[in-house]
Design an enzyme around this catalytic site. Structure first.
Site, PDB file in Angstrom:
ATOM      1  N   HIS A 185       0.823  -1.201   0.000  1.00 23.14           N
ATOM      2  CA  HIS A 185       0.000   0.000   0.000  1.00 23.14           C
ATOM      3  C   HIS A 185       0.864   1.261   0.000  1.00 23.14           C
ATOM      4  O   HIS A 185       1.544   1.550   0.985  1.00 23.14           O
ATOM      5  CB  HIS A 185      -0.877  -0.023   1.253  1.00 23.14           C
ATOM      6  CG  HIS A 185      -1.876   1.074   1.332  1.00 23.14           C
ATOM      7  ND1 HIS A 185      -1.865   2.009   2.342  1.00 23.14           N
ATOM      8  CD2 HIS A 185      -2.917   1.388   0.535  1.00 23.14           C
ATOM      9  CE1 HIS A 185      -2.874   2.842   2.170  1.00 23.14           C
ATOM     10  NE2 HIS A 185      -3.535   2.491   1.081  1.00 23.14           N
TER      11      HIS A 185
ATOM     12  N   HIS B 296      -0.949  10.440  -2.844  1.00 21.12           N
ATOM     13  CA  HIS B 296      -2.207   9.990  -2.263  1.00 21.12           C
ATOM     14  C   HIS B 296      -3.356  10.917  -2.627  1.00 21.12           C
ATOM     15  O   HIS B 296      -4.503  10.489  -2.786  1.00 21.12           O
ATOM     16  CB  HIS B 296      -2.084   9.914  -0.735  1.00 21.12           C
ATOM     17  CG  HIS B 296      -3.351   9.483  -0.078  1.00 21.12           C
ATOM     18  ND1 HIS B 296      -4.124  10.318   0.672  1.00 21.12           N
ATOM     19  CD2 HIS B 296      -3.993   8.295  -0.089  1.00 21.12           C
ATOM     20  CE1 HIS B 296      -5.190   9.667   1.105  1.00 21.12           C
ATOM     21  NE2 HIS B 296      -5.141   8.443   0.658  1.00 21.12           N
TER      22      HIS B 296
HETATM   23  O1  G3P Z   1      -6.831   2.038  -2.489  1.00 22.34           O
HETATM   24  C1  G3P Z   1      -7.333   1.457  -1.376  1.00 22.34           C
HETATM   25  C2  G3P Z   1      -6.744   2.087  -0.171  1.00 22.34           C
HETATM   26  O2  G3P Z   1      -5.556   2.683  -0.521  1.00 22.34           O
HETATM   27  C3  G3P Z   1      -7.612   3.087   0.442  1.00 22.34           C
HETATM   28  O3  G3P Z   1      -7.587   4.202  -0.333  1.00 22.34           O
HETATM   29  O4  G3P Z   1      -7.366   6.471  -0.869  1.00 22.34           O
HETATM   30  O5  G3P Z   1      -6.725   5.746   1.411  1.00 22.34           O
HETATM   31  O6  G3P Z   1      -5.321   5.189  -0.536  1.00 22.34           O
HETATM   32  P1  G3P Z   1      -6.684   5.461  -0.042  1.00 22.34           P
HETATM   33 CA    CA Z   2      -5.101   3.757  -2.665  1.00 18.08          CA
END
Ligand code: G3P
Ligand code: CA
Length: 341
Positions: free
Chosen positions: A12, A54
């Site tokens: 992530h 982000h």
């Molecule tokens: O992409 C799924 C997860 O990353 C949640 O989204 O926008 O917080 O990065 P975000």
């Molecule tokens: Ca994301």
């Protein structure tokens, strides 16, 4: 869609537990740790180049606020419908963005990562794909990308739609077929439906734990993410997507005491609809964990940033039958997967 024989580990924002997120160093470390996919959130520059941040507002994750030459770019925009003052990628050329340096998003929780502040660039999508392909060749295993189109309706409204440059980059990489190591994700629905008509690569409908997709709200459609997570909603998603990416609380909610409650039927319902399930986000700090997995004295000053028993949390979610996990600490997700195997 690539069909792995084990839950996939999606790094992530890279190995964002260890390096400032969305940098080549964060993605590279994730690959070294065994991640199957690296996850860039994608936004556009003023000259239509996709970069990883982000948000399109970059005041928190770069040194732009300290750069006098960009002081006049500070503006107020309502990308999510609420005014936010800051600096936006769509107001910078790629050449300008490349002069900025990344900063750790969570310095209170991840103080060690601030050692990298001021040293790392904002990467382009092309650079991220090149990294994944170079490392795949060097390591003899496939490392894919799992890009998220950020605020796609917003970018379409300003003439900088994300979909065409994303697909063009995938085409340059030779990643255009169903078995390409790519998942494209979005919290909105319209751009996924549009993408379904433009590409064969797998698509992922993201589901928040509250609220609803912004594109639906803007056209007066009252459906929420909770509606999309019902069997009827999942059947509808299956007409244009291959997987769901739910907030982990939609898979196993937390009770009022902060501890895990019973799993919901979401995994079984999604599988019945033919959708894979990749929940987010698995993070090791007590701050993010269910209370079941806290480690340390909750009254201690450093309790929030102390790592809890993230292994135990991951084991519970793997046992719930998920097909992959988004992890800030991909080494932990890989280790738990190996132990369970
Ligand atoms: O992409 C799924 C997860 O990353 C949640 O989204 O926008 O917080 O990065 P975000
Ligand atoms: Ca994301």
């Amino acid at each position: 869609m690539p069909v792995p024989d084990r839950p996939i580990v999606i790094a992530h924002r890279g190995a964002s537990g260890y390096r400032p997120e969305h940098t080549l160093e964060s993605y590279g470390l994730a690959i070294e740790m065994g991640a199957d996919f690296i996850e860039p959130d994608l936004v556009s520059t003023s000259d239509g180049v996709l970069v990883a941040r982000h948000e399109n507002e970059i005041g928190w994750t770069t040194d732009v606020s300290d750069r006098p030459e960009f002081a006049d770019r500070r503006v107020v925009k309502a990308v999510r419908g609420v005014d936010v003052e800051g600096w936006y990628t769509e107001d910078f050329t790629l050449a300008e963005l490349k002069t900025l340096r990344a900063r750790e998003r969570l310095p209170q929780l991840r103080p060690a990562n601030t050692a990298y502040d001021g040293r790392l660039e904002v990467p382009t999508l092309d650079e991220i794909i090149q990294l994944a392909q170079r490392e795949s060749a060097a390591r003899g295993r496939t490392i894919g990308i799992y890009p998220e189109t950020k605020h796609p309706g917003w970018f379409q409204s300003i003439g900088l739609g994300l979909e065409e440059p994303l697909l063009a980059a995938l085409e340059r990489a030779g990643w255009t077929e169903r078995d390409a190591p790519v998942f494209i994700q979005s919290f909105e629905t319209e751009n996924l439906r549009m993408l379904r008509g433009m590409t064969r690569v797998p698509l992922v409908q993201l589901l928040e734990s509250s609220g609803g997709p912004r594109d639906l709200a803007l056209r007066g459609d009252p459906r929420t993410y909770a509606d999309l997570a019902t069997p009827a909603g999942l059947a509808e998603i299956a007409t244009y997507a291959d997987a769901i990416g739910p907030h982990k609380d939609l898979v196993i909610p937390r009770g009022a005491d902060g501890r895990l409650a019973a799993p919901t039927p979401l995994v079984a319902d999604a599988h019945a609809a033919g959708l894979a399930v990749h929940p987010w986000t698995f993070r090791s700090e007590n701050f993010f964990l269910p209370a079941d997995f806290y480690v340390g004295d909750p009254s201690a000053a450093d309790f929030a940033g102390t790592h809890g028993d993230a292994e135990a949390e991951l084991a519970v979610f793997y046992a719930a039958g998920v097909d992959g996990v988004f992890a800030d600490f991909p080494d932990v997700a890989v280790r738990v997967r190996a132990a369970l195997a």
